[in-house]
Design an enzyme around this catalytic site. Structure first.
Site, PDB file in Angstrom:
ATOM      1  CE  LYS A  33      -0.413  -0.256   5.042  1.00 47.40           C
ATOM      2  NZ  LYS A  33      -1.326  -0.301   6.192  1.00 47.40           N
ATOM      3  CE1 TYR A 253      12.553  31.647   4.181  1.00 41.68           C
ATOM      4  CE2 TYR A 253      12.862  29.292   3.848  1.00 41.68           C
ATOM      5  CZ  TYR A 253      12.511  30.541   3.362  1.00 41.68           C
ATOM      6  OH  TYR A 253      12.123  30.672   2.050  1.00 41.68           O
TER       7      TYR A 253
END
Length: 356
Positions: A33, A253
């Site tokens: 999956k 940042y």
């Protein structure tokens, strides 16, 4: 191509061989999956076709992709079906269907007159995880309801462990006992108990169908038991820039990191848009030519910054390993407050998969 995931088919084969060594008489249903946990299921089919007896997927759309890719083998739909249209599609795709809720019983019964093919049902018992599955006292009734369906070919009993990686916790032993107790008088055609941790840590759970997920991709979910596994994914990104910054200067940042000395830093072309965790702030490492170097500052969308002061300076165009042979994905996940499942399935589609 600035970011790539090298998928090692030989590692997948090796890991499946390890499973066979642990449980030589069992069938293997490979859990693929979420695009094979981010590895790209279509690229794994040459191995899966020859080394497993079936595949398990979570969505009908995943089954459609596999059939379109040429897989003709057995598949189990783990989420079950919610309406007649989904049953139609499951029948068209010739899927085994998992049954885990009382609403499924009425739906399957009412569909009987429309059924075109015999189907194998996997009947799930909730033995203590309390997620999906029938309560133990409801299980026999659900079994007999399904057994009466004219389109029922076989019924495979199934449960799922909540904490099999915790070897000192008796919860798994209790779940195994609960399952055995409440299936003892039922004529089930087979059983499936063991996920990856169950395969590694709980020999008594190696019954019938094994459901390896994480261990098939080379990650051991059981920290205190050694397993002969090889990582299947090597996630790499190119260095796209270099810079020397002075002591006391920040990078990235929000100035989350400052140089404690004059530092040689590099910028690699991978960020949270590629699946590298933003929570890795000043906690993780990458590898340059097998040498570990720290990730510094805040991970941005397309870029991660590393401190190369203590190694032979790399050059623009060199590749850095984010996880793989040198840096274990579990290490990155632990440092980032995540789990390896999330990191692997978060590797985005813009990352090129290369199959070796």
């Amino acid at each position: 191509m600035k970011t790539r995931a090298i998928i090692k088919l030989a590692a997948i084969t090796h890991n499946l061989d390890t499973i066979r060594t642990l449980a030589p008489d069992n069938n293997v249903i490979a859990v693929v999956k979420a695009d094979a946990y981010g590895h790209g299921v279509a690229g794994l089919l040459p191995i899966l076709k020859t080394h497993t007896e079936a595949l398990a997927i979570a969505r009908i759309e995943e089954a459609q992709i596999l059939r379109a890719a040429g897989y003709k083998g057995r598949m189990l739909l783990l989420c079950g079906v919610a309406n007649p249209l989904e049953i139609n599609e499951a029948q068209s795709l010739q899927l085994d269907i998992l049954v885990h809720d009382i609403t499924h019983l009425a739906l399957l019964t009412s569909y009987s007159s429309q059924a075109q093919h015999k189907t194998t049902f996997w009947l799930k018992m909730d033995t203590g995880m309390h997620r999906l599955g029938f309560a133990p006292q409801e299980y026999a009734g659900a079994f007999h309801t399904i057994k009466k369906l004219p389109w029922c070919e076989n019924i495979i009993g199934m449960t799922h462990f909540s904490s099999a990686e915790e070897c000192d916790d008796q919860k798994t032993a209790q779940q195994i006992h609960c399952y055995q107790q409440h299936t003892a008088g039922l004529a089930l055609d087979n059983h499936s108990l063991a996920n990856s941790a169950g395969i590694i840590a709980w020999p008594e759970a190696r019954r019938g169908w094994l459901r390896p997920g994480l261990m098939m991709y080379g990650i051991n979910p059981v920290g205190n038991i050694n397993a002969d596994l090889q990582p299947a994914m090597q996630l790499e990104a190119q260095i796209i820039g270099m810079k020397t910054i002075a002591k006391g200067e920040p990078t990235g940042y929000n100035e989350n990191w400052r140089a404690k000395r004059e530092s040689r830093i590099a910028f690699i072309a991978a960020g949270y848009a590629d699946g590298y965790p933003i929570t890795a702030l000043n906690k993780t490492f990458v590898a340059i030519n097998g040498v570990r170097v720290p990730v510094i500052g805040r991970v941005s969308m397309d870029t991660t910054i590393i401190d190369c002061t203590d190694i032979t300076a790399p050059t623009v165009g060199d590749w850095a390993e984010l996880w793989g042979d040198t840096i274990n994905v579990s290490e990155v996940a632990n440092a980032a407050g995540s789990i390896p499942y999330q990191l692997l399935t978060s590797v985005s589609q813009r990352v090129t998969r290369i199959y070796q």
